[in-house]
Each structure stands twice: as C-alpha cells, then as structure tokens.
Design a protein around this motif. Structure first.
Motif, PDB file in Angstrom:
ATOM      1  N   GLN A  97      -2.402  -9.806  11.347  1.00 47.55           N
ATOM      2  CA  GLN A  97      -3.663  -9.104  11.569  1.00 47.55           C
ATOM      3  C   GLN A  97      -3.757  -7.846  10.703  1.00 47.55           C
ATOM      4  OE1 GLN A  97      -4.323  -8.697  15.820  1.00 47.55           O
ATOM      5  NE2 GLN A  97      -5.978  -7.253  15.399  1.00 47.55           N
ATOM      6  N   GLU A  98      -2.724  -7.011  10.755  1.00 47.55           N
ATOM      7  CA  GLU A  98      -2.714  -5.810   9.914  1.00 47.55           C
ATOM      8  C   GLU A  98      -2.714  -6.192   8.442  1.00 47.55           C
ATOM      9  OE1 GLU A  98      -0.528  -5.917  12.584  1.00 47.55           O
ATOM     10  OE2 GLU A  98      -1.703  -4.508  13.775  1.00 47.55           O
ATOM     11  N   ALA A  99      -2.002  -7.264   8.128  1.00 53.50           N
ATOM     12  CA  ALA A  99      -1.885  -7.677   6.733  1.00 53.50           C
ATOM     13  C   ALA A  99      -3.182  -8.300   6.234  1.00 53.50           C
ATOM     14  CB  ALA A  99      -0.734  -8.670   6.582  1.00 53.50           C
ATOM     15  N   GLY A 100      -3.989  -8.774   7.155  1.00 52.09           N
ATOM     16  CA  GLY A 100      -5.200  -9.478   6.770  1.00 52.09           C
ATOM     17  C   GLY A 100      -4.869 -10.729   5.975  1.00 52.09           C
ATOM     18  N   SER A 101      -3.744 -11.338   6.326  1.00 52.86           N
ATOM     19  CA  SER A 101      -3.315 -12.513   5.570  1.00 52.86           C
ATOM     20  C   SER A 101      -2.467 -13.424   6.453  1.00 52.86           C
ATOM     21  CB  SER A 101      -2.483 -12.067   4.365  1.00 52.86           C
ATOM     22  OG  SER A 101      -1.785 -13.174   3.825  1.00 52.86           O
ATOM     23  N   ASN A 102      -2.475 -14.681   6.086  1.00 49.73           N
ATOM     24  CA  ASN A 102      -1.645 -15.633   6.808  1.00 49.73           C
ATOM     25  C   ASN A 102      -0.535 -16.170   5.922  1.00 49.73           C
ATOM     26  OD1 ASN A 102      -1.841 -16.116   9.531  1.00 49.73           O
ATOM     27  ND2 ASN A 102      -3.779 -17.214   9.321  1.00 49.73           N
ATOM     28  N   ASP A 103      -0.316 -15.464   4.839  1.00 48.11           N
ATOM     29  CA  ASP A 103       0.723 -15.892   3.912  1.00 48.11           C
ATOM     30  C   ASP A 103       1.998 -15.081   4.187  1.00 48.11           C
ATOM     31  OD1 ASP A 103       2.432 -16.363   1.848  1.00 48.11           O
ATOM     32  OD2 ASP A 103       1.114 -15.548   0.283  1.00 48.11           O
ATOM     33  N   PRO A 104       3.026 -15.754   4.702  1.00 46.33           N
ATOM     34  CA  PRO A 104       4.242 -15.040   5.112  1.00 46.33           C
ATOM     35  C   PRO A 104       4.836 -14.191   3.987  1.00 46.33           C
ATOM     36  CG  PRO A 104       4.332 -17.320   5.818  1.00 46.33           C
ATOM     37  CD  PRO A 104       3.126 -17.203   4.947  1.00 46.33           C
ATOM     38  N   VAL A 105       4.782 -14.686   2.762  1.00 43.67           N
ATOM     39  CA  VAL A 105       5.374 -13.940   1.657  1.00 43.67           C
ATOM     40  C   VAL A 105       4.605 -12.644   1.427  1.00 43.67           C
ATOM     41  CG1 VAL A 105       6.094 -14.020  -0.760  1.00 43.67           C
ATOM     42  CG2 VAL A 105       6.099 -16.118   0.621  1.00 43.67           C
ATOM     43  N   LYS A 106       3.291 -12.751   1.445  1.00 46.92           N
ATOM     44  CA  LYS A 106       2.450 -11.565   1.247  1.00 46.92           C
ATOM     45  C   LYS A 106       2.620 -10.582   2.415  1.00 46.92           C
ATOM     46  CE  LYS A 106      -2.475 -10.292   0.678  1.00 46.92           C
ATOM     47  NZ  LYS A 106      -2.114  -8.920   0.362  1.00 46.92           N
ATOM     48  N   ILE A 107       2.656 -11.125   3.614  1.00 41.57           N
ATOM     49  CA  ILE A 107       2.830 -10.259   4.792  1.00 41.57           C
ATOM     50  C   ILE A 107       4.095  -9.416   4.641  1.00 41.57           C
ATOM     51  CG2 ILE A 107       3.280 -10.217   7.288  1.00 41.57           C
ATOM     52  CD1 ILE A 107       1.600 -12.850   7.448  1.00 41.57           C
ATOM     53  N   CYS A 108       5.169 -10.060   4.251  1.00 40.85           N
ATOM     54  CA  CYS A 108       6.447  -9.359   4.142  1.00 40.85           C
ATOM     55  C   CYS A 108       6.425  -8.323   3.022  1.00 40.85           C
ATOM     56  CB  CYS A 108       7.579 -10.352   3.906  1.00 40.85           C
ATOM     57  SG  CYS A 108       7.903 -11.381   5.346  1.00 40.85           S
ATOM     58  N   ARG A 109       5.835  -8.717   1.900  1.00 37.73           N
ATOM     59  CA  ARG A 109       5.775  -7.796   0.761  1.00 37.73           C
ATOM     60  C   ARG A 109       4.945  -6.562   1.126  1.00 37.73           C
ATOM     61  NH1 ARG A 109       3.683 -11.193  -3.525  1.00 37.73           N
ATOM     62  NH2 ARG A 109       1.737 -10.623  -2.502  1.00 37.73           N
ATOM     63  N   ASP A 110       3.760  -6.822   1.667  1.00 38.31           N
ATOM     64  CA  ASP A 110       2.867  -5.715   2.031  1.00 38.31           C
ATOM     65  C   ASP A 110       3.481  -4.835   3.128  1.00 38.31           C
ATOM     66  OD1 ASP A 110       1.229  -6.847   0.220  1.00 38.31           O
ATOM     67  OD2 ASP A 110      -0.344  -7.472   1.632  1.00 38.31           O
ATOM     68  N   ALA A 111       4.249  -5.465   3.970  1.00 39.48           N
ATOM     69  CA  ALA A 111       4.860  -4.725   5.075  1.00 39.48           C
ATOM     70  C   ALA A 111       5.717  -3.581   4.558  1.00 39.48           C
ATOM     71  CB  ALA A 111       5.702  -5.661   5.929  1.00 39.48           C
ATOM     72  N   ILE A 112       6.328  -3.804   3.404  1.00 42.36           N
ATOM     73  CA  ILE A 112       7.219  -2.774   2.859  1.00 42.36           C
ATOM     74  C   ILE A 112       6.425  -1.528   2.463  1.00 42.36           C
ATOM     75  CG2 ILE A 112       8.872  -2.304   1.002  1.00 42.36           C
ATOM     76  CD1 ILE A 112       9.887  -5.089   1.443  1.00 42.36           C
ATOM     77  N   ASP A 113       5.268  -1.737   1.844  1.00 41.22           N
ATOM     78  CA  ASP A 113       4.396  -0.597   1.512  1.00 41.22           C
ATOM     79  C   ASP A 113       3.948   0.110   2.786  1.00 41.22           C
ATOM     80  OD1 ASP A 113       4.527  -1.080  -1.193  1.00 41.22           O
ATOM     81  OD2 ASP A 113       2.852  -2.503  -1.132  1.00 41.22           O
ATOM     82  N   TYR A 114       3.569  -0.734   3.741  1.00 43.59           N
ATOM     83  CA  TYR A 114       3.091  -0.209   5.016  1.00 43.59           C
ATOM     84  C   TYR A 114       4.168   0.658   5.668  1.00 43.59           C
ATOM     85  CZ  TYR A 114       0.490  -0.485   9.482  1.00 43.59           C
ATOM     86  OH  TYR A 114      -0.237  -0.208  10.611  1.00 43.59           O
ATOM     87  N   ALA A 115       5.389   0.191   5.597  1.00 46.31           N
ATOM     88  CA  ALA A 115       6.506   0.940   6.181  1.00 46.31           C
ATOM     89  C   ALA A 115       6.681   2.274   5.460  1.00 46.31           C
ATOM     90  CB  ALA A 115       7.786   0.122   6.103  1.00 46.31           C
ATOM     91  N   ARG A 116       6.544   2.258   4.150  1.00 46.18           N
ATOM     92  CA  ARG A 116       6.676   3.505   3.363  1.00 46.18           C
ATOM     93  C   ARG A 116       5.601   4.497   3.776  1.00 46.18           C
ATOM     94  NH1 ARG A 116       7.543   0.422  -1.578  1.00 46.18           N
ATOM     95  NH2 ARG A 116       9.801   0.124  -1.634  1.00 46.18           N
ATOM     96  N   GLN A 117       4.371   3.974   3.866  1.00 47.40           N
ATOM     97  CA  GLN A 117       3.260   4.845   4.276  1.00 47.40           C
ATOM     98  C   GLN A 117       3.528   5.491   5.629  1.00 47.40           C
ATOM     99  OE1 GLN A 117      -0.179   2.269   4.202  1.00 47.40           O
ATOM    100  NE2 GLN A 117       0.207   1.778   2.046  1.00 47.40           N
ATOM    101  N   HIS A 118       4.182   4.733   6.496  1.00 42.02           N
ATOM    102  CA  HIS A 118       4.451   5.268   7.825  1.00 42.02           C
ATOM    103  C   HIS A 118       5.852   5.864   7.931  1.00 42.02           C
ATOM    104  CE1 HIS A 118       0.898   2.823   8.565  1.00 42.02           C
ATOM    105  NE2 HIS A 118       0.707   3.536   9.665  1.00 42.02           N
ATOM    106  N   SER A 119       6.444   6.107   6.800  1.00 43.12           N
ATOM    107  CA  SER A 119       7.779   6.716   6.705  1.00 43.12           C
ATOM    108  C   SER A 119       8.829   6.023   7.573  1.00 43.12           C
ATOM    109  CB  SER A 119       7.765   8.199   7.091  1.00 43.12           C
ATOM    110  OG  SER A 119       6.558   8.805   6.779  1.00 43.12           O
ATOM    111  N   LYS A 120       8.771   4.713   7.587  1.00 44.95           N
ATOM    112  CA  LYS A 120       9.803   3.972   8.316  1.00 44.95           C
ATOM    113  C   LYS A 120      10.956   3.704   7.357  1.00 44.95           C
ATOM    114  CE  LYS A 120       7.416   3.869  11.975  1.00 44.95           C
ATOM    115  NZ  LYS A 120       7.852   4.633  13.158  1.00 44.95           N
ATOM    116  N   ASP A 121      12.177   3.844   7.835  1.00 45.14           N
ATOM    117  CA  ASP A 121      13.302   3.641   6.923  1.00 45.14           C
ATOM    118  C   ASP A 121      13.906   2.242   7.003  1.00 45.14           C
ATOM    119  OD1 ASP A 121      14.711   3.671   9.290  1.00 45.14           O
ATOM    120  OD2 ASP A 121      15.610   5.651   8.984  1.00 45.14           O
TER     121      ASP A 121
END
Ligand SMILES: Nc1nc2c(ncn2[C@@H]2O[C@H](COP(=O)(O)OP(=O)(O)O)[C@@H](O)[C@H]2O)c(=O)[nH]1
Ligand SMILES: Nc1nc2c(ncn2[C@@H]2O[C@H](COP(=O)(O)OP(=O)(O)O)[C@@H](O)[C@H]2O)c(=O)[nH]1
Ligand SMILES: [Mg+2]
Ligand SMILES: [Mg+2]
Lengths: 444, 306
Positions: free
Chosen positions: A161-185
């Motif tokens: 839902q957050e990724a706006g995608s159903n592609d597992p590869v894209k979800i995972c890749r985008d998740a990393i940016d998302y984590a950076r934005q939210h300062s997750k380590d």
C-alpha cells in the motif's frame, strides 16, 4: 514421544553401562539404537549415516579403560559430536550499511512473517531501530498480517500500500529509501513463502537480493520438518546463499532433527529458534540444547556432566570395595543418599555408580522414599549408624519421631539394610540385577 | 491431465531415479541383497514413513520375495507399492462429499497445528463444493492470528460465499455458535469452520478446541459431521503426535495432506493410518484455488517410489 524415546535411549546406555568393558560389538549395538533415535527425530537418512559413521570411528578409536563407564563415554562422544556438527558457537546476526537489510526467506507457512515481527522486536531491544517490509503479495492478507504485528509492536511497517506497487522487488527496493527517510537503521524484508522448486519465485528472491544487498539472509524452517528439509535447504542455499537459519515452532514436542540435516547439508549456522506465536517467543540458538533435544536424552547428558563433577570416582570405587568387604555402614549409605540428592533423579544416577548394574527399569524407585530414608539415617547418632544392632525399640521410636516417619519405616529400612549386607557377602557371584533388587529403593 | 500426471509433474523434480539404481543390483540374484534392501529402506525413510513402518514394509516385502521370487525389478517395485498400499486406510463407505446429500447444514470443522494450510484448504473446499452446487458458509474461527480473518475473507470472495467473522481476539466458540445459527437461518448446505493453528502440546488451546466442538454439538447435535485434521506434507514424525493428540481432543474423521507440490512425500500418514485408522480425504498441491485433489492411495504410493 519425547519421554518414550528418552527412556528408550536411557535403556540403550544402561545396557552398556551394565557392562564393565566396551567392545566393538556393543558400541555398534548402541549406535544402531542411536541411529533409530536420530531417524525418529527426523534427521535425514544420509545425514544420520554420515553421523553414525563418524561417531563410530571416534568411539572405537578411544581408550576405553580410562573411562568412567562405557555408557558415559559413549554419551559424551555422541553428544559432543552432535554439538560440534550443530555449530559450536552462537553465530550472531550481521549488520552492514545504512539501513542494514535483513531478508527473511523460506517455504510457505514456516513462520516467516511471525519471525519478522519477533526479530524487529528483538533487534529494537538490542538498540536498533528497525522497519518491517511486507513483500508477500501472494498470500491473501499477508501484508495485513505484518501490519497488525507492526502495529502491536509499534514498529514502522512498509507494505504494498505504501509502495503503491504489487511488485515485490520494487517494494523491497523502495523500502530502503523509505527507511532512510524515516531514519531507520535496519530493514526486515518479509518475503512470500515459496517452494524451492518454483523457479520463477526463486528468481524473484535472487532479484530482491541483488537489489537490496542484505547483510543477513535468514532461512526460516519449520522445526517439525521431516526428511525434505535437506532438499529445501540445499536449494535455497544454492540459489540465494543465505547466511543463517531460524528453526520455528520448537515450543511443541518435535525433536527438531531438521536442525542437524540443514546444518550438515548447508553448513550454515542456526541463529535463532521460534518458541511460540507471541512476539517475544524468539531465542538465540544453543547447539547444546538442540543436541540434547535431538538425541532425546537431555536429562541424561546434563546428568552425566553433573555426575562427572559431583561423583568422586575414587570414592565410588572405595564404596564398591566396601560393598565387597561387607564394610558398608549406614553412614556410607547416608553419604550416598546425599550425593544422589545433589544430582536429582535417583533412578538416573544409580546407573552411573560403577559396579552397580543399570537394570533398574522395573524397580519402582520413589524419590520420596529416599528422602525419608535420608531423614531416618540422619536422626541416628553416630554410633547407631556404625552399629545398627544397638537400635532397640526405644531408640527406634526416637528416630521415627526425629525424622517425621514411623517406627515401621525405621524397621523396614533397617531390615533392608540388613538384607543388603547379607547379600553383599555373595556379591562377587551376583549379577547386578539381583543386587539391585536388594537395594532398599523399592516402594516402602 | 490426470491427477497422477499432475502429481508426477509436480513431484518429480529433484527425485533420483531409484528404479534405475535398483535394476542393476537385482540382476545379480533372486534374493533381495543387502544393498537393495538398504535402497528400499532409504526410499521409505526419506519419504518420512518412519523407522517402524519402514521395517514393517521391508519385512513383508522380504517374505513375499521368498515366495514369489520376482526376477525383474519392476515386480519388486510393484510389490513394494502393494505393501505400502495395504497400510492405507480406505475411505470407508461414502466419501465425505456423498455424505453431504440431504444433511443441511453439513458442518466440517478444520483443525491442525500452525501454518499447515487450514485456511487455504477451506478456500479450496469452498470453491470445490460451490462448483458442486452447494451453498457454503465459512466461519472465521481463527480469531487469534494477525489478519487470519482477513485471509479467509479473501478466500470467501474468491468463490463468492458467505462468511461469518469477528474482530481479532473474539471468542472463537461464540463465533462458531453464531455462524451455525446463521447457517441454519440462511439454509446453507455446508459450513466450513476455520480454527486457529494450535500445537497439540498446548493444553489450553486444545481445551479451547474441545469447547468449540461442544458448542457445535449444542447447535446441531449430529455436528460436526466431519472434523478434518490438516497435516503439512513436509512434516516428519511429529505428525504422528499431532494426529494422536488432536484425536484425543476431538473425533478426527479425516485427514488433509497439504504441500505435496514440493519434494516432500508425506509418508508419515502411513504410520498415522496404521495407528489411528483415519482416512486421508484430500491432498493440497499448490496455493491456487484448484490445487486440491481427492486422495488416491495408488497414486500416493507411486509418488513415493517414483
Ligand atoms: N507455536 C508456534 N507457532 C508459530 C511459530 N512461528 C510461527 N508460528 C505460527 O505459524 C503459523 C504460520 O506463521 P507465519 O508467520 O504466517 O508463516 P509464513 O507463512 O512463513 O509467513 C502462524 O499460525 C504462526 O502464528 C512458533 O515459533 N511457534
Ligand atoms: N505450496 C503449497 N502451499 C500451500 C498449500 N496449502 C497451503 N499453502 C500455503 O501455506 C501457507 C499457510 O497456509 P494457511 O492456509 O494460511 O495455513 P493455516 O495457518 O493452517 O491456516 C500459505 O502461504 C499457503 O498459501 C499447498 O498445498 N501447497
Ligand atoms: Mg508470511
Ligand atoms: Mg489459518
């Protein structure tokens, strides 16, 4: 089953323990039984074979005469070998990069999503700031499941839902940016369950790995898995070369032989075990405990170790000598009881006293009786203990009162002690079985 | 495509051609030699049949070998299949699907340990029975696992069947009670009750299951008409304990063996059947809505020997 097997194995080792020498034949017999135990614990056929071969070589190569007892020796060899195979030391989870990526993979229903939540919880306790990523777009409501877990733990969760995608590869890749934005380590990727022979889905994992460069890939396997564990583990190892293994659902009574199979086949360390459905039910892996569990004789192994510390061999030999010379006193007897009490189960410890047979299975040993006996003896004076014949009715009454037992119980103990001493005279000719029958441990 | 073809196609992947391996060995004599016996043992053990069931089969095989003296490896294998098949409990009388006729609502309770495929099996069964013209109602009795209700809801949508569901943490027995009342009111033909996964060793969870069972009986005295234990086909010897413990808690009438689309054989059901005499009704061979087949003893043992 657990108890059944335990007692089966105990029997094996008792059989051995009852003999004073160990030879090729009786090691082989025992190892054959160990083989059955391992197979019943779901260790893979070939892994068992290899293991038994190795253990046999080790056992036969050892100097037997110096050992405590053949049984102890064999227990130690097998257990130590199992521990060594399972991985001597605890392998920690690895981190690198910001965020550091942990990727969770495995078959359907093995417990990946649950483990993802547990791991997030565990890592946060260790001072990290994790984020969860739902990369399972196949199983109905899989993302919701992770989201609910994330919410319950108050851990940021990234889903299709957050990724706006159903592609597992894209979800995972985008998740990393998302984590950076939210300062997750730390980012935990919860991937969909898949069969190792499903080429398309295995490829998907390879892509996710390539795009996210995980510092740690964990293969989650159901602790109840049977022989097939080797096939799946091997294939997952070949395709994505995971770093560690998590064995789940070990809160049940499965013996967890898959641990040995997976470890032997892939060489990868087992890092955690799952012990329940709750988010706290995760434990670091302990090879020692797992080895005992697989062998189905955890008590025996720890008992042997304890016994080696506690039981003074010289003293045991001395005792045997006293038996033989008919010098065994109530004092010695009380001493014995004390030692035994330190160790816990009377039944198991008897098997370890050299010179005393291990055929105590059909004896009804009651630890409470033992406690009473110890109390009775300790209520006696020193001279009474040395010379029980001076115990008249008055003294017996005093002892019964002092020990919180009855005169009948005192009488019975003295009678049994007397019988025992009579029998000891003939001990040289006796078989241990009969001797054991004389021991006053039966129901009082 | 026949079921066997489908199974073969899916099962064959990493399997070694054992047949070929034995062929060479047998040519040497009319007695089963050690090497062949070991191979047979390996086939059976690695298919999760367990030690005692394997020994039993090997013994009867040896006896037959003495009498019948098969000269070709094919015959030996045929014998092996037959010996295994003997251990399989036939689905007695009418199959579950025939028993449904005239009994409404026909209540099927689905139980098992965690992650075996209970919810998925219900999704598949709902589809199957719908296609047979039945009116289905699902009861989302797993109120424990995160999003379990949502998962079943999606399955309900897939075959457009009704579902009774409550929020997480709700009392499953109460939910089941309501679902059955609703099934009676709506005149559903079949009610499929999902339950939370529970390890057979957890006393409180097994008590909860008994309570669900009692509640069902309270609503409909003859129900549940079937109680199916879902076993994960990749599970080893622990499945025996699962079957025993679940049977002690509630009356298990049939088994479902899932995940046979992988490389596991599910041979432990032979041991279970010897002890508990419960037939296998269905097998799961994938995650799709059609990936459910009736169990066929012969196909099953062939897949083991393949
Ligand atoms: N008893 C027990 N259940 C577990 C454990 N880990 C996971 N589960 C349960 O196993 C089932 C499948 O877990 P899930 O995380 O959904 O598996 P996934 O399909 O691999 O993501 C769920 O019912 C979980 O609650 C464990 O260590 N012990
Ligand atoms: N490959 C395969 N996966 C299955 C099969 N049946 C269920 N699954 C998968 O196993 C996992 C657990 O299934 P689920 O129905 O949630 O199990 P439950 O916890 O017992 O309700 C899900 O990922 C399902 O898609 C099957 O026959 N084959
Ligand atoms: Mg999942
Ligand atoms: Mg479910």
């Amino acid at each position: 089953m657990f108890t059944e097997l335990s007692s089966k194995l105990e029997n094996v080792f008792r059989k051995l323990g009852g003999r004073s020498t160990i030879n090729e034949k009786n090691i082989q017999d025992a190892l054959r039984d160990v083989r059955v135990a391992l197979l019943e614990a779901d260790v893979h056929y070939k892994v068992v074979k290899e293991f038994i071969d190795k253990a046999t070589t080790l056992a036969l190569g050892q100097e037997v005469l110096h050992s405590v007892s053949p049984a102890q020796q064999l227990i130690k060899i097998i257990h130590d070998e199992l521990v060594a195979t399972l991985g001597g030391e605890n392998a920690p989870i690895q981190f690198s990069g910001l965020p550091s990526v942990v990727m969770i993979v495995g078959l359907q229903g093995s417990g990946k999503t649950t483990l993802s939540g547990k791991l997030a919880n565990y890592l946060r306790k260790k001072g990290r700031d994790p984020m969860l990523v739902a990369a399972d777009v196949y199983r109905p409501a899989a993302a919701d499941q992770l989201r609910v877990l994330g919410q319950s733990l108050d851990i940021l969760t990234y889903t299709p839902q957050e990724a706006g995608s159903n592609d597992p590869v894209k979800i995972c890749r985008d998740a990393i940016d998302y984590a950076r934005q939210h300062s997750k380590d730390t980012v935990i990727l919860d991937t969909a369950g898949r069969l190792h022979i499903d080429d398309a889905l295995m490829q998907e994992l390879e892509h996710i790995k390539a795009q996210t460069s995980p510092a740690e890939i964990l293969f989650v396997a159901d602790g109840m898995t049977g022989q097939d564990a080797v096939n799946t583990a091997k294939e997952f190892a070949t395709r994505i070369n995971f770093d560690g293994v998590v064995l789940t659902k070990l809160d049940g009574d499965a013996r967890g032989g898959a641990a040995l199979s997976i470890r032997s086949i892939t060489g990868k360390p087992i890092k955690f075990i799952g012990t329940g459905e709750k988010m706290e039910a995760i434990e670091e892996f302990h090879p020692e405990r797992m080895a005992s569990r697989i062998l189905g004789m955890g008590d025996i192994v720890s008992l042997v170790e304890k016994a080696q510390e506690t039981i003074d061999l010289e003293k045991a030999k001395e005792l045997e000598e006293k038996f033989r010379k008919n010098e065994f006193t109530l004092e010695d007897f009380a001493d014995q009881l004390k030692q035994i009490k330190k160790l816990g189960s009377l039944e198991s410890i008897l098997g370890m006293i050299p010179g005393i047979g291990n055929k105590i299975k059909n004896l009804n040993i009651d630890d409470k009786v033992m406690i009473h006996m110890a109390a009775i003896i300790s209520s006696m004076t020193k001279s009474e203990r040395a010379k029980p014949q001076i115990l008249d009715g008055k003294r017996r009454l005093r002892i019964a009162r002092g020990s919180g037992t009855s005169v009948q119980e005192v009488n019975r103990l003295l009678k049994q002690f007397d019988d025992m001493k009579k029998m000891m005279k003939k001990m040289g000719k006796m078989n241990p079985n009969d001797l054991m029958k004389m021991m006053p441990f039966g129901k009082m | 495509m026949s079921i066997l073809d489908k199974l073969k196609q899916r099962l064959v992947k990493t399997r070694e051609n054992i047949f070929g391996r034995i062929a060479g060995i047998l040519q040497s004599g009319a007695k089963i030699d050690e090497t062949t016996l070991e191979k047979i043992e390996e086939i059976l053990i690695t298919a999760d049949l367990g030690v005692s069931t394997t020994q039993k089969i090997v013994q009867s095989l040896q006896q037959r070998f003495k009498k019948e003296k098969p000269e070709k490896p094919e015959l030996l294998f045929h014998m092996l299949e037959e010996e295994m098949e003997k251990l399989i409990v036939p689905i007695e009388g009418v199959h579950v699907e025939k028993k449904m006729d005239g009994v409404t609502p026909f209540v099927i309770l689905i139980v098992g340990v965690n992650g075996t495929g209970k919810t998925t099996t219900i999704g598949k069964l709902a589809h199957r029975y719908t296609q047979q013209g039945k009116k289905i109602l699902l009861a989302a009795g797993d109120t424990f696992r995160a999003a379990a209700g949502g998962q079943l809801e999606i399955w309900a949508q897939r075959s457009s069947v009704e579902i009774v569901r409550q929020k997480e943490g709700a009392d499953p027995a109460a939910l089941v009670f309501d679902a059955l009342a609703s099934a009676k009111a709506k005149q559903s033909d079949v009610v499929l009750i999902d339950t939370a996964g529970r390890l057979h060793t957890k006393v409180n969870l097994m008590e909860e299951l008994k309570k669900i069972y009692r509640v069902i009986q309270k609503q409909i005295p003859e129900a549940p008409h079937e109680t199916l234990l879902v076993l994960d086909g990749t599970t080893g010897q622990n499945a025996i304990q699962q079957a025993k413990q679940f049977s002690q808690a509630v009356k298990i009438t049939g088994l479902v063996l899932t995940k046979l689309d992988g490389t596991a054989k599910g041979g432990v059901v032979l041991a279970i059947q010897q002890e508990l005499k419960i037939p296998v009704y269905y097998i799961g061979i994938g995650e799709g809505i059609d990936d459910l087949e009736e169990f066929h003893a012969h196909d099953f043992v062939q897949a083991i020997v393949e």
